[in-house]
Design a protein around this motif. Structure first.
Motif, PDB file in Angstrom:
ATOM      1  N   TRP A 273       1.169   5.816  10.429  1.00 24.72           N
ATOM      2  CA  TRP A 273       1.306   4.363  10.649  1.00 24.72           C
ATOM      3  C   TRP A 273       1.442   4.028  12.125  1.00 24.72           C
ATOM      4  O   TRP A 273       1.032   2.962  12.561  1.00 24.72           O
ATOM      5  CB  TRP A 273       2.462   3.783   9.821  1.00 24.72           C
TER       6      TRP A 273
ATOM      7  N   GLN B 194      -3.415   4.773  -3.222  1.00 19.84           N
ATOM      8  CA  GLN B 194      -4.427   5.763  -2.848  1.00 19.84           C
ATOM      9  C   GLN B 194      -4.073   7.156  -3.373  1.00 19.84           C
ATOM     10  O   GLN B 194      -2.917   7.588  -3.277  1.00 19.84           O
ATOM     11  CB  GLN B 194      -4.508   5.843  -1.315  1.00 19.84           C
TER      12      GLN B 194
ATOM     13  N   TYR C 247       0.844  -1.189   0.000  1.00 22.47           N
ATOM     14  CA  TYR C 247       0.000   0.000   0.000  1.00 22.47           C
ATOM     15  C   TYR C 247       0.881   1.240   0.000  1.00 22.47           C
ATOM     16  O   TYR C 247       1.771   1.373   0.816  1.00 22.47           O
ATOM     17  CB  TYR C 247      -0.926  -0.017   1.224  1.00 22.47           C
TER      18      TYR C 247
ATOM     19  N   GLY D 290       0.734   5.698  -1.685  1.00 25.20           N
ATOM     20  CA  GLY D 290      -0.198   6.670  -2.258  1.00 25.20           C
ATOM     21  C   GLY D 290       0.438   8.004  -2.565  1.00 25.20           C
ATOM     22  O   GLY D 290       1.648   8.193  -2.405  1.00 25.20           O
ATOM     23  N   ARG D 291      -0.439   8.907  -2.977  1.00 27.37           N
ATOM     24  CA  ARG D 291       0.045  10.213  -3.438  1.00 27.37           C
ATOM     25  C   ARG D 291      -1.052  11.250  -3.233  1.00 27.37           C
ATOM     26  O   ARG D 291      -2.223  10.991  -3.532  1.00 27.37           O
ATOM     27  CB  ARG D 291       0.394  10.064  -4.928  1.00 27.37           C
TER      28      ARG D 291
ATOM     29  N   GLU E  94      -7.515  15.114   0.873  1.00 29.31           N
ATOM     30  CA  GLU E  94      -6.489  15.777   1.693  1.00 29.31           C
ATOM     31  C   GLU E  94      -6.038  17.092   1.060  1.00 29.31           C
ATOM     32  O   GLU E  94      -5.965  18.133   1.714  1.00 29.31           O
ATOM     33  CB  GLU E  94      -5.285  14.827   1.841  1.00 29.31           C
ATOM     34  N   LYS E  95      -5.771  17.040  -0.249  1.00 26.01           N
ATOM     35  CA  LYS E  95      -5.256  18.238  -0.920  1.00 26.01           C
ATOM     36  C   LYS E  95      -6.325  19.316  -0.981  1.00 26.01           C
ATOM     37  O   LYS E  95      -6.050  20.502  -0.833  1.00 26.01           O
ATOM     38  CB  LYS E  95      -4.735  17.888  -2.311  1.00 26.01           C
TER      39      LYS E  95
ATOM     40  N   THR F 156      -5.019  10.846  -2.445  1.00 31.69           N
ATOM     41  CA  THR F 156      -5.727  11.601  -1.406  1.00 31.69           C
ATOM     42  C   THR F 156      -6.116  12.994  -1.921  1.00 31.69           C
ATOM     43  O   THR F 156      -5.594  14.012  -1.466  1.00 31.69           O
ATOM     44  CB  THR F 156      -4.845  11.715  -0.150  1.00 31.69           C
TER      45      THR F 156
ATOM     46  N   ALA G 209       7.177   3.907   1.908  1.00 32.70           N
ATOM     47  CA  ALA G 209       6.880   5.349   1.847  1.00 32.70           C
ATOM     48  C   ALA G 209       8.002   6.155   2.481  1.00 32.70           C
ATOM     49  O   ALA G 209       8.809   5.622   3.243  1.00 32.70           O
ATOM     50  CB  ALA G 209       5.574   5.641   2.578  1.00 32.70           C
TER      51      ALA G 209
HETATM   52  N1  TRP Z   1      -0.579  11.748   2.215  1.00 29.30           N
HETATM   53  C1  TRP Z   1       0.304  11.366   1.163  1.00 29.30           C
HETATM   54  C2  TRP Z   1       0.827  12.624   0.474  1.00 29.30           C
HETATM   55  O1  TRP Z   1       0.470  13.714   0.753  1.00 29.30           O
HETATM   56  C3  TRP Z   1      -0.345  10.471   0.153  1.00 29.30           C
HETATM   57  C4  TRP Z   1      -0.590   9.064   0.653  1.00 29.30           C
HETATM   58  C5  TRP Z   1      -1.799   8.469   0.836  1.00 29.30           C
HETATM   59  C6  TRP Z   1       0.390   8.095   0.976  1.00 29.30           C
HETATM   60  N2  TRP Z   1      -1.664   7.189   1.258  1.00 29.30           N
HETATM   61  C7  TRP Z   1      -0.327   6.926   1.368  1.00 29.30           C
HETATM   62  C8  TRP Z   1       1.787   8.100   0.966  1.00 29.30           C
HETATM   63  C9  TRP Z   1       0.353   5.789   1.745  1.00 29.30           C
HETATM   64  C10 TRP Z   1       2.453   6.945   1.358  1.00 29.30           C
HETATM   65  C11 TRP Z   1       1.742   5.802   1.742  1.00 29.30           C
HETATM   66  O2  TRP Z   1       1.619  12.540  -0.404  1.00 29.30           O
END
Ligand code: TRP
Length: 359
Positions: free
Chosen positions: A228, A111, A77, A79-80, A116-117, A113, A220
């Motif tokens: 986490w 994921q 898992y 994300g970005r 979030e942004k 997000t 990450a």
């Molecule tokens: N919050 C992260 C960001 O701003 C994006 C993200 C979502 C993420 N889920 C994740 C990063 C899991 C690493 C692992 O870039």
């Protein structure tokens, strides 16, 4: 010179980062020679990012490897936050994640997000973020992930996949914990206070979907670690497996900042930067006296130059043979532009695939 104070949170990375100190502060572990050896055996070779300590810290990596050795399956898992174009610092953990997918044959949950942004950026609306979701997804898939084993979760579009899990998580976390972990205060908007539960939810998504415990491993940057720590406490309360992590150092910015930052274009090389822009940024880059920490050398070390022999030669040319920074920069311009050209060719080929994956 006195060190600038450093600050590492999911929303801010400033000052000089002492990566060993973060291990103590965050309570993670160094990747040991034994763990690395196990990973090398699985991969039938060593990955340069492990060999060089680009990935250097972890939690429960051994438990994941034990699980795999006993025939178990796990999910990856990462994300970005789709707030703008991807820079080459973002590619570092993704390239390694692709390696893990190849070696362990596992599913990747990725994921975006956008929520979030939208919540932290004054000037953002859902349409902007959708544009960046698509653009960033092209960069990701250009790295060669197996589309059949990769699931995108775009928070606003696919909220029903996460919301029920996020609620369970939210029910187990108090305001005082959120304040302590993320530094929220009276001025924080309500959305961003809830948001961390949406970033935690994918850790438990595979377990929910399959109706059995499926451990997950999160590759990450270490700046994401607060999520986490909280996830692991909550997992125990909810009866899910605790997610494991493997953390990378972040590629420093071109102006001497601790991290390439999407919000400061002069610190970063974007994958979509034209050759002339790459040239301008690199020629103007800051080169410190401490050559081991020169951002230009770290480009090679973290990303561009996989061969140890070649990377040693580059180091020698600078430290022993006294090669000038200008010469080094000019060569790097060529190298980065070749790298980006190949990346953009693969990126283009991914358009229809990515459209389908985002449906
Ligand atoms: N919050 C992260 C960001 O701003 C994006 C993200 C979502 C993420 N889920 C994740 C990063 C899991 C690493 C692992 O870039």
């Amino acid at each position: 010179m006195a060190k600038k104070p450093n600050n590492v949170t999911p929303w801010e990375v400033t000052g000089e980062i002492d990566y060993n100190n973060l291990i103590d502060r965050f309570g993670t572990k160094h990747l040991t020679a034994e763990t690395l050896q196990r990973m090398e055996e699985h991969a039938r070779g060593s990955h340069f990012m492990l060999r060089r300590g680009v990935f250097y810290s972890h939690r429960d990596m051994d438990a994941i490897l034990d699980h795999f050795d006993s025939g178990g399956d796990f999910a990856l898992y990462t994300g970005r936050g789709p707030s703008g174009p991807v820079h080459i610092g973002h590619l570092v953990p993704w390239i390694f994640t692709k390696h893990l997918q190849d070696v362990y044959g596992c599913k990747l949950i990725f994921q975006f997000t956008d929520d979030e942004k939208m919540l932290i950026r004054e000037d953002y609306d859902a349409e902007d973020t959708w544009h960046w979701v698509y653009e960033n997804a092209l960069d990701l898939m250009a790295l060669g992930f197996d589309p059949g084993k990769t699931e995108f979760i775009v928070d606003m579009k696919h909220s029903s996949k996460l919301f029920p899990i996020a609620l369970k998580v939210a029910k187990r976390i108090t305001w005082s914990t959120m304040r302590a972990v993320f530094g929220f205060g009276e001025e924080s908007n309500l959305g961003i206070i809830f948001f961390p539960t949406m970033q935690i939810a994918p850790c438990f998504y595979e377990s929910e979907r399959r109706g059995e415990p499926v451990p997950c491993l999160i590759p990450a940057g270490i700046d994401q670690d607060p999520y986490w720590r909280l996830t692991r406490d909550t997992a125990t309360k909810l009866g899910y497996p605790k997610p494991a992590q493997i953390h990378n150092r972040m590629l420093p910015g071109l102006t001497g900042d601790a991290k390439m930052s999407s919000s400061q274009p002069e610190t970063a090389i974007y994958t979509v930067d034209a050759p002339e822009a790459v040239e301008k940024k690199l020629l103007e880059a800051f080169t410190p006296a401490d050559r081991d920490n020169c951002p230009l050398f770290l480009f090679h070390y973290f990303l561009l130059t996989e061969s140890d022999v070649e990377v040693d030669e580059l180091h020698q040319e600078c430290t022993v043979n006294g090669k000038s920074c200008t010469e080094c920069k000019n060569e790097l311009v060529e190298h980065v532009n070749r790298f980006l050209e190949a990346h953009r060719r693969r990126r283009k080929l991914m358009k229809s695939r990515v459209e389908r994956m985002l449906e």
